[in-house]
Structures are given as structure tokens and as C-alpha cells.
Design an enzyme around this catalytic site. Structure first.
Site, short mmCIF file in Angstrom:
data_model
loop_
_atom_site.label_atom_id
_atom_site.label_comp_id
_atom_site.label_asym_id
_atom_site.label_seq_id
_atom_site.Cartn_x
_atom_site.Cartn_y
_atom_site.Cartn_z
CD1 TRP A 216 -2.22 -2.19 2.00
CD2 TRP A 216 -3.00 -1.29 -0.05
NE1 TRP A 216 -3.08 -2.92 1.51
CE2 TRP A 216 -3.81 -2.58 0.18
CE3 TRP A 216 -3.08 -0.61 -1.14
CZ2 TRP A 216 -4.54 -3.03 -0.59
CZ3 TRP A 216 -4.13 -1.10 -2.02
CH2 TRP A 216 -5.01 -2.31 -1.53
CG ASP B 264 -3.63 3.64 4.15
OD1 ASP B 264 -4.61 3.53 4.58
OD2 ASP B 264 -3.08 2.94 2.99
CE LYS C 6 -8.86 -3.40 3.72
NZ LYS C 6 -8.02 -2.52 3.20
C1 LIG Z 1 -7.49 -2.11 1.96
C2 LIG Z 1 -6.24 -1.07 1.97
C3 LIG Z 1 -6.05 -0.17 1.11
C4 LIG Z 1 -6.99 -0.06 -0.43
O1 LIG Z 1 -8.24 0.29 0.02
P1 LIG Z 1 -9.23 0.49 -1.09
O2 LIG Z 1 -10.50 1.01 -0.44
O3 LIG Z 1 -9.45 -0.74 -1.62
O4 LIG Z 1 -8.61 1.51 -1.99
C5 LIG Z 1 -5.34 0.91 0.98
N1 LIG Z 1 -4.38 1.05 2.29
C6 LIG Z 1 -4.53 0.10 3.48
C7 LIG Z 1 -3.60 0.22 4.43
C8 LIG Z 1 -5.32 -1.02 3.24
O5 LIG Z 1 -5.71 -1.95 4.16
#
Ligand SMILES: *Cc1c(COP(=O)(O)O)cnc(C)c1O
Length: 360
Positions: A102, A172, A196
Site C-alpha cells: 500500500w 493511511d 476493514k
Molecule cells: C485495503 C487497504 C487499502 C486499499 O483500500 P481501497 O479502499 O480498496 O482502495 C489501502 N491501504 C490499506 C492500508 C489497506 O488496508
């Protein structure tokens, strides 16, 4: 039919209480005579939902008044472009730590618009640790410093934040949002895809300091400009209305549990049950160095691919699903987000013990 223990990394399980409440309100919401999905986003009923959701984010995360709370679309991945376009327009430069896929994707996207300075990487050991940071490598003139705080795929977490001084720290937190107490004031911006730990896919939570808004690049599409969304209370266009409604129910559930501090305690208890077992098992081993372990995503292996596959299959048959590890790591991964009860983790460990005894 019965619900399984779902260890999916995302979209992931939601609290059963939330699903039941949504079910009860599905066809008719309150006295609206219609479902939330069918309502105008400008209606009074819906205004209460989105405003209530924002108020709960502010209350639970103790968000300071000089931060905006935005509900955006396009997933966490859209933020990989929005952040450089909006925050990187001064010196056109950011610092980033490469701790997994990511972070790599965020860096690749940012590079399309600005200079990206990679401070450190843990790619040499399949991202199984958080690299130590050498402060002398930090750019003095970076517009922001970027990290992926919890690495969903590899199961690592920044248990200590980089000290970036006056440079805004952007994180993030898609896979650890509201899993533990965080000091929002330490960050310039935080963002998380909802699927999540907050609700269904379709809404992305952004918490951004107000002084970082309003300096977007000219090329920034209207829908990618934080200012537009901030000025319109996340209602510049139709927001993901139902996803925000479910997020509000999830936040009410967190509040009922005693808030994030209480949830954190439960999460630490769950993680301890699993890690203690992994540390004592002769068959199963965690893949991450101890000090950088995530309490949300726990990858582990047996060291034998055939045995891994046998375990994943047997676990599924026993009602423990989505334990297969990410294709880049192999083995297994148990994602134990807020909605996973302690009993689910304890039952998984009992199953792992039994499997180990039977396959020794
Ligand atoms: C799942 C995830 C993403 C991507 O998320 P999307 O909503 O599918 O774009 C980005 N960063 C992290 C840390 C993630 O767990």
C-alpha cells in the site's frame, strides 16, 4: 445457516448487532416511510445520519476543532492521488517509508505529480518489519511525510510514529482506524477506507487539518479537491449514503462498547491470545518481528506450503474462513478487526492446537 468466524482482511466482518439493526431498519427507516437507500441525501432524515456519523467520529477519536472530517469515495486508493494533488503543491515533494504494497502504491501514484523521497524500505525481508528511520534523511522542505501505519498484508505496524517536526505526517490507517487510541493532533491527515474496521466498502474517512486544505494543484479534478468536499460538508455530490449510515451504526456500537480505549483493550487481548500461541507452537510461526507486530492483521506460516493449504482447508470446514495469506506472503493471515469477538480468536487457537496435535 449460521455465521462463520470471518478472518477476511477486507471487506471484513461487521458486528452482528449492527447487521441486525440495519436489517430491522432496512425497509422503513424510522418514520420516513422508506429505506435509507431511497432517501434524498438532502432530506432531514439523512442530514441527521451524516451529521450524527461525523459527530461520532469526532467524539470517539477526539478530533480537534481545526480538523475537517470528510466522507469521500473512490476508496483509500484514490487518496494516493488526492494527497499529492492537494498537499504537495508547495515544494512538490514528499517523504515516504516503504513498508509494503500500500505504501508502494501510494509512492507510485504520488510520483506522477511530485518528487517522492523514499526514506527507508523493508522490502529486503518481505516487509516483515518496520525500518528504523534515519532522521538525517528526512527532507527539510517536504510538503508532507507519508506512512502506511498498519500494513494489512504483512502484519506490521508503526508502534512509534516518526518525529517529523513541523512537516505534516500523513497516515493511511485503513486497517487500524479506531482499533486503538490515536492522538489526531500528531497528524496532518489521516484516512481509511471503511471496509476493514468502519463499515462497508464505498466510503473513505478522511480527517484533515484545515490549514492543509485549499492549495490544490490546478490540474486537480473537482471531485479530488478536499476544499470542495470540506466546503460542502461531504455533500458536493451524492455521498455514499448507505455506507455512511452503516458506518454510523458501527460507531454507535463502538461507543456502546465503551469507546476506542475499551475496544483497544479487547483488541490487545485478542492479539495476545494469538501471538502467545504462535510463540509457543512448534508448527505455526508468526512472520513479523515482535516489536512491529500489528494487533489487527496476524500473518503466520507452518514453513510447509502443503501443510498451510491443508490447514486453510480444514479451518474453513470448521467455520474459520478467509485465513489464506496474501499471495505475496503465502501461508495464513488472521485479520482480527474490531468486530471479531475474543471468542472467535480463542476458538481459532483451540482449532490450531488440535490441528498441530493431529499433524505433528
Ligand atoms: C485495503 C487497504 C487499502 C486499499 O483500500 P481501497 O479502499 O480498496 O482502495 C489501502 N491501504 C490499506 C492500508 C489497506 O488496508
Amino acid at each position: 445457516m449460521s455465521r462463520v468466524y470471518n478472518f477476511s482482511a477486507g471487506p471484513s466482518m461487521l458486528p452482528e448487532e449492527v447487521l441486525k439493526k440495519a436489517q430491522a431498519e432496512m425497509v422503513e427507516y424510522g418514520s420516513a416511510g422508506m429505506s435509507v437507500m431511497e432517501m434524498s441525501h438532502r432530506s432531514k432524515d439523512y442530514e441527521e445520519i451524516i451529521n450524527g456519523c461525523e459527530a461520532l467520529v469526532r467524539e470517539l477519536m477526539n478530533v480537534p476543532d481545526n480538523y475537517k472530517v470528510l466522507f469521500l469515495q473512490g476508496g483509500a486508493s484514490s487518496q494516493f492521488a488526492m494527497i499529492p494533488m492537494n498537499l504537495g503543491n508547495k515544494n512538490k515533494k514528499c517523504d515516504i517509508v516503504i513498508t509494503g504494497q500500500w505504501a508502494k502504491k501510494a509512492a507510485a501514484e504520488a510520483k506522477r505529480y511530485i518528487t517522492v523521497n523514499e526514506i527507508a524500505s523493508s522490502a529486503d525481508k518481505t516487509f516483515s518489519y518496520i525500518p528504523k528511520l534515519d532522521k538525517s534523511k528526512f527532507s527539510k522542505d517536504a510538503d508532507y511525510f507519508y506512512i502506511c501505519m498498519n500494513n494489512t498484508i504483512y502484519g506490521t505496524k508503526f508502534n512509534e510514529l516518526p518525529d517529523t517536526g513541523d512537516i505534516p505526517l500523513v497516515a493511511d490507517i485503513s486497517s487500524n482506524v479506531m482499533s486503538e487510541v490515536m492522538d489526531v493532533s500528531k497528524f496532518g491527515m489521516l484516512f481509511a477506507g471503511a471496509q476493514k474496521n468502519l463499515g462497508p466498502a464505498g466510503v473513505t474517512l478522511c480527517i484533515i487539518r484545515e490549514d492543509l486544505i485549499g492549495n490544490a494543484m490546478d490540474i486537480t479534478p473537482t471531485m479530488f479537491n478536499y476544499q470542495i468536499h470540506a466546503d460542502n460538508g461531504s455533500m458536493y455530490n451524492t455521498p455514499p449514503t448507505y455506507a455512511i449510515y452503516i458506518m454510523k451504526l458501527v460507531l454507535e456500537w463502538i461507543k456502546e462498547k465503551g469507546g476506542i480505549a475499551a475496544i483497544q483493550k479487547i483488541n490487545e487481548e485478542k492479539a495476545k491470545i494469538l501471538y502467545d500461541f504462535l510463540d509457543s507452537s512448534k508448527m505455526f510461526k508468526g512472520t513479523v518481528v515482535k516489536e512491529d507486530r500489528s494487533i489487527m492483521n496476524v500473518p503466520f506460516v507452518t514453513g510447509n506450503e502443503e501443510l498451510d493449504a491443508k490447514f486453510v482447508k480444514a479451518a474453513k470446514e470448521a467455520g474459520f474462513v478467509n485465513l489464506k495469506g496474501h499471495r505475496t506472503v503465502g501461508g495464513m493471515r488472521a485479520s482480527i478487526y474490531n468486530a471479531m469477538p475474543v471468542e472467535g480468536v480463542a476458538a481459532l487457537v483451540e482449532f490450531m492446537k488440535k490441528f498441530e496435535a493431529e499433524n505433528a
